[in-house]
Design a protein around this motif. Structure first.
Motif, PDB file in Angstrom:
ATOM      1  N   PRO A  19       0.829  -1.208   0.000  1.00  0.00           N
ATOM      2  CA  PRO A  19       0.000   0.000   0.000  1.00  0.00           C
ATOM      3  C   PRO A  19       0.862   1.256   0.000  1.00  0.00           C
ATOM      4  O   PRO A  19       2.004   1.239   0.462  1.00  0.00           O
ATOM      5  CB  PRO A  19      -0.792  -0.120   1.299  1.00  0.00           C
ATOM      6  CG  PRO A  19       0.072  -0.948   2.190  1.00  0.00           C
ATOM      7  CD  PRO A  19       0.777  -1.918   1.282  1.00  0.00           C
ATOM      8  N   GLN A  20       0.304   2.343  -0.524  1.00  0.00           N
ATOM      9  CA  GLN A  20       0.993   3.621  -0.438  1.00  0.00           C
ATOM     10  C   GLN A  20       0.926   4.123   0.990  1.00  0.00           C
ATOM     11  O   GLN A  20      -0.060   3.913   1.698  1.00  0.00           O
ATOM     12  CB  GLN A  20       0.348   4.652  -1.365  1.00  0.00           C
ATOM     13  CG  GLN A  20       0.950   4.671  -2.758  1.00  0.00           C
ATOM     14  CD  GLN A  20       0.586   5.952  -3.491  1.00  0.00           C
ATOM     15  OE1 GLN A  20      -0.252   6.726  -3.034  1.00  0.00           O
ATOM     16  NE2 GLN A  20       1.212   6.165  -4.636  1.00  0.00           N
ATOM     17  N   THR A  21       1.966   4.793   1.429  1.00  0.00           N
ATOM     18  CA  THR A  21       1.973   5.402   2.761  1.00  0.00           C
ATOM     19  C   THR A  21       2.379   6.857   2.612  1.00  0.00           C
ATOM     20  O   THR A  21       3.130   7.227   1.709  1.00  0.00           O
ATOM     21  CB  THR A  21       2.974   4.688   3.685  1.00  0.00           C
ATOM     22  OG1 THR A  21       4.273   4.741   3.095  1.00  0.00           O
ATOM     23  CG2 THR A  21       2.577   3.238   3.904  1.00  0.00           C
ATOM     24  N   ARG A  22       1.861   7.684   3.500  1.00  0.00           N
ATOM     25  CA  ARG A  22       2.244   9.092   3.431  1.00  0.00           C
ATOM     26  C   ARG A  22       3.636   9.280   4.009  1.00  0.00           C
ATOM     27  O   ARG A  22       4.204   8.360   4.608  1.00  0.00           O
ATOM     28  CB  ARG A  22       1.225   9.940   4.175  1.00  0.00           C
ATOM     29  CG  ARG A  22       1.002   9.529   5.614  1.00  0.00           C
ATOM     30  CD  ARG A  22      -0.169  10.278   6.203  1.00  0.00           C
ATOM     31  NE  ARG A  22      -0.534   9.767   7.516  1.00  0.00           N
ATOM     32  CZ  ARG A  22      -1.651  10.128   8.133  1.00  0.00           C
ATOM     33  NH1 ARG A  22      -2.493  10.958   7.556  1.00  0.00           N
ATOM     34  NH2 ARG A  22      -1.935   9.639   9.319  1.00  0.00           N
ATOM     35  N   SER A  23       4.168  10.452   3.838  1.00  0.00           N
ATOM     36  CA  SER A  23       5.525  10.717   4.314  1.00  0.00           C
ATOM     37  C   SER A  23       5.621  10.483   5.807  1.00  0.00           C
ATOM     38  O   SER A  23       4.689  10.770   6.562  1.00  0.00           O
ATOM     39  CB  SER A  23       5.928  12.152   3.968  1.00  0.00           C
ATOM     40  OG  SER A  23       5.038  13.065   4.581  1.00  0.00           O
ATOM     41  N   GLY A  24       6.772   9.954   6.223  1.00  0.00           N
ATOM     42  CA  GLY A  24       6.939   9.598   7.620  1.00  0.00           C
ATOM     43  C   GLY A  24       7.329  10.762   8.498  1.00  0.00           C
ATOM     44  O   GLY A  24       7.537  11.892   8.039  1.00  0.00           O
ATOM     45  N   ARG A  25       7.445  10.472   9.767  1.00  0.00           N
ATOM     46  CA  ARG A  25       7.851  11.464  10.756  1.00  0.00           C
ATOM     47  C   ARG A  25       9.051  10.945  11.536  1.00  0.00           C
ATOM     48  O   ARG A  25       9.362   9.765  11.506  1.00  0.00           O
ATOM     49  CB  ARG A  25       6.699  11.778  11.708  1.00  0.00           C
ATOM     50  CG  ARG A  25       5.459  12.295  10.987  1.00  0.00           C
ATOM     51  CD  ARG A  25       4.399  12.677  11.970  1.00  0.00           C
ATOM     52  NE  ARG A  25       3.180  13.120  11.275  1.00  0.00           N
ATOM     53  CZ  ARG A  25       2.084  13.521  11.901  1.00  0.00           C
ATOM     54  NH1 ARG A  25       2.046  13.526  13.231  1.00  0.00           N
ATOM     55  NH2 ARG A  25       1.032  13.903  11.221  1.00  0.00           N
ATOM     56  N   TYR A  26       9.653  11.838  12.247  1.00  0.00           N
ATOM     57  CA  TYR A  26      10.831  11.476  13.022  1.00  0.00           C
ATOM     58  C   TYR A  26      10.384  10.915  14.369  1.00  0.00           C
ATOM     59  O   TYR A  26       9.588  11.526  15.084  1.00  0.00           O
ATOM     60  CB  TYR A  26      11.719  12.703  13.229  1.00  0.00           C
ATOM     61  CG  TYR A  26      13.095  12.348  13.749  1.00  0.00           C
ATOM     62  CD1 TYR A  26      14.024  11.745  12.914  1.00  0.00           C
ATOM     63  CD2 TYR A  26      13.442  12.593  15.075  1.00  0.00           C
ATOM     64  CE1 TYR A  26      15.285  11.407  13.380  1.00  0.00           C
ATOM     65  CE2 TYR A  26      14.694  12.255  15.552  1.00  0.00           C
ATOM     66  CZ  TYR A  26      15.613  11.665  14.700  1.00  0.00           C
ATOM     67  OH  TYR A  26      16.849  11.325  15.168  1.00  0.00           O
TER      68      TYR A  26
END
Length: 733
Positions: free
Chosen positions: A658-665
């Motif tokens: 699946p596509q995932t949105r940009s991650g976080r730290y």
């Protein structure tokens, strides 16, 4: 006549009385009579219930026979037997010249008498008394069958009388052909061989249908005394008996005199043949032990042992012989390139055990599992079963090293973290303030003392960053990591410890292969198994494998993990495991002090775990002065084997992740990891309905965990301490 009289006169009165008494009993038995006062009646009455012993049917029961173990394609793997090696064959499958040879030597009047041959008995008794030794046998084939299967060989008149009575009754109960078939399948021929089929295999390496006339005569000749006429120990005696059988065939018109004389020049066996494959392999041993524990083959251990070793079972297994050959060849080839000249096969001599001084060696183990079913397709359990029966694949508890980071990865994905989430991989890193932590602080180093740095979860997986994954373990929770490992098939005890992401927990290679197989199978775990089905000697099904898949992770998590681990083979620590034309994915692992090297990975076709180290212990293993790492020799073995096995196979792909949105730290609080800074929020990946890419249907239908399968535990045994000797700094990748 004078000579005969003199001979008779030389017999003692007691010998004459015994002969006369025996002849009287035998005559009565042949006429079907009984008289009180003789040993015949009480002996017969012991054979059945009082008052009906003469009418009780004789039950010979099923013959003991070897069981057969077959590979997945039907090829014979091994035979399992006790001290009796027998494979019954129908009389119609035994050549006429074999039957003729046995009848000529043992019972030429077989089809004429009714179980007892008085003329032959008298002739044999006279010859034996005259010579003072047993030089002839007067028993018919029917009597021999009764002796071998019911009354035994005790040299008493009571036993002989009982034998005669039962022989007459058996002839009324069974046809001549049935009796002869039974005899030819039970007669002992020496060297553990019972029956003509086993005799042909043992002495000539052929089936009974392939015996020539001279070979048939040899087998017929040694029936009288297989030990005395053993061709290896007593070739002259064996030759004399064989030639006697040939002359008997000529006297009954089955051969000409010239043919018999010519065949007397035929060679005798000079060694014992091993026609059937040996059961001494790691895989067959696992099959055997599993069957001996299976109550479907008997309620008691004794019943199961009878079924396995004497019951004539047909055991159909999961083993792929091509995979087994290629896995063994890849392991052996890599080991041979590393071992010094003169080393034992599949071993590399290494430094002695520092505690005991014992000699040590390194070797490799390989196990493959079909992701779609759990079928074990290959098992190389160690350097060789005959020399080292310890099976590393199923018995070797070994630190999993960085292969355990995959369970951290799966726990993160299941918790909603995404591959683009970032975490610090800087090292060395120190952890403190965690309840029960020992040592406190707990210090971890990256491979090669690398300083590391930031990066996404994908990037840190490809680097196999120790500091990043210890932090990630704390972020998702090591209890959750352990639970995820159990869902994926890890069966060994696990402690909830900070060092868990570094593979300080001990695992079996078989469990690791099956766990990684669940990723290839869209998150469905299939317990590994060896036996597809078991049939009885008539080919009737006793039981067959029943699939019991369970959901180990969501399809989305499995697809994301497969994508990351495929990248790891393409450009991370597992590049030696590439399989051109196929989607290979996997993870390297090196445990404490290079004591265990791993590569565990999969394609859509097959999941395989390769382990390398010392089977005897977990001490450091250095080859050519350098400690092993998972990315070197284990990955090389994995790659050679899997490339060879996949050659010519259809390329299959994993389902699209699946596509995932940009991650976080991602961060830890300062009390847990002073380097980490302040915590961030936990980003979740979007559901498939919100993704811009449609998630394909799972390649395997999702099946809920069966009600009979216990759910993985959510609690773990204490303590939360680091295992002794684990400082984290020596984990390689």
């Amino acid at each position: 006549m004078r000579a005969a009289a003199a001979s008779t006169g030389a017999r003692s009165p007691s010998t004459v009385r015994l002969v006369l008494r025996f002849l009287l009993i035998t005559v009565l038995a042949s006429l079907g009579l009984a008289a009180s006062g003789l040993a015949l009646v009480p002996a017969a009455r012991q054979l059945g219930e009082a008052g009906s012993s003469e009418e009780a049917p004789i039950d010979l029961g099923p013959l003991d026979q070897r069981s057969y173990v077959y590979a997945a394609d039907g090829r014979l793997l091994a035979t399992l037997r006790a001290e009796i090696d027998r494979q019954p064959v129908p009389l119609s499958s035994i050549p006429a010249h074999v039957v003729d040879a046995v009848l000529a030597v043992e019972d030429a009047d077989f089809y004429a008498h009714k179980g007892v041959n008085l003329r032959a008995m008298l002739r044999a008794l006279t010859a034996n008394v005259d010579s003072g030794a047993t030089v002839q046998g007067g028993s018919t084939i029917t009597q021999q069958l009764i002796k071998n299967e019911i009354v035994g060989a005790e040299q008493t008149l009571d036993r002989k009388a009982k034998e005669a009575v039962l022989a007459r009754r058996l002839e009324e109960q069974m046809s001549k052909d049935e009796i002869l078939e039974r005899y030819l399948n039970t007669v002992y021929l020496g060297n553990g061989a019972y029956g003509m089929q086993a005799g042909a295999e043992t002495y000539f390496g052929v089936g009974v249908q392939e015996l020539d006339v001279a070979q048939a005569a040899f087998l017929a000749g040694i029936i009288a005394n297989p030990s005395l006429y053993d061709p290896i120990r007593n070739p002259e005696g064996a030759r004399a008996r064989r030639d006697l059988a040939l002359r008997r065939l000529a006297s009954y018109g089955r051969l000409t005199e010239d043919e018999a004389a010519y065949l007397e020049g035929a060679p005798l066996p000079t060694q014992i043949s091993q026609v059937n494959p040996s059961p001494d392999t790691y895989f067959v041993e696992e099959v055997k032990q599993q069957l001996l524990d299976d109550v479907r083959l008997g309620a008691t251990r004794e019943e199961r042992e009878y079924a396995v070793f004497r019951g004539g079972l047909q055991i159909h297994t999961t083993l792929d012989l091509d995979a087994q050959f290629l896995a063994t060849a890849a392991r052996n080839d890599v080991i041979a390139e590393l071992a010094p000249e003169g080393a034992a096969p599949a071993t590399i001599p290494i430094a002695p055990n520092p505690e005991t001084g014992e000699e040590r060696f390194a070797t490799g183990a390989v196990v493959s599992v079909d992701p779609r079913s759990g079928a074990v397709r290959a098992m190389v359990g160690g350097s060789g079963f005959e020399e080292n029966k310890f099976n590393v694949v199923t018995q070797g508890l070994r630190s999993g090293g960085s292969t355990f980071k995959v369970f951290v990865l799966m726990a993160l994905l299941e918790a909603g973290y995404v591959p683009n989430d970032s975490v610090s991989g800087s090292g060395p890193c120190s952890f403190t303030g965690i309840p029960g932590l020992n040592p406190d602080p707990y210090v971890v180093e990256n491979f090669g003392n690398s300083r590391g740095g930031g990066g996404t979860i994908t990037q840190q997986t490809l680097r196999s960053s120790n500091c990043a994954f210890v932090r990630l373990g704390q972020i998702v929770g090591t209890a959750r990591v352990a639970e995820q490992a159990r869902r994926m098939g890890i069966t060994t005890p696990m402690q909830d410890v900070v060092s868990m992401p570094l593979g300080t927990q001990e695992v079996y290679p078989l469990d690791m292969a099956a766990a990684f197989a669940s990723i290839a199978n869209d998150g469905l775990f299939n317990p590994p198994y060896y036996v597809e089905r078991v049939e009885d000697r008539q080919g009737q099904l006793i039981f067959e494998h029943q699939p019991s898949p369970r959901r180990a992770s969501s399809p989305e998590s499995a697809r994301l993990a497969a994508d990351i681990l495929e990248k790891n083979v393409q450009s991370g620590t597992g590049t030696r495991a590439r399989v051109p034309g196929h989607h290979a994915a996997g993870k390297t692992g090196t445990a404490q002090n290079s004591g265990n090297g791993w590569f565990v990975g999969f394609t859509p076709h097959l999941a395989t775990a390769v382990w390398m180290g010392s089977p005897a212990d977990n001490f450091e293993v250095k080859i050519r002065g350098v400690g092993i790492t998972g990315g070197t020799y284990p990955a090389e073995i994995w790659g050679r084997y899997m490339r060879a096995w996949h050659e010519g196979r259809e390329e299959l792909d994993y389902a699209e992740p699946p596509q995932t949105r940009s991650g976080r730290y991602l961060r830890l609080d300062a009390t847990t990891d002073p380097r980490a800074g302040t915590p961030s929020s936990r980003p979740r990946r979007p559901s498939s309905s919100r993704s811009t890419t449609t998630v394909p249907a799972p390649t395997t239908t999702a099946v809920p965990a069966p009600t009979t399968t216990a759910a993985p535990p959510t609690t773990l045994p204490p303590p939360t301490t680091v295992p002794a000797g684990d400082g984290g700094g020596n984990h390689k990748d």
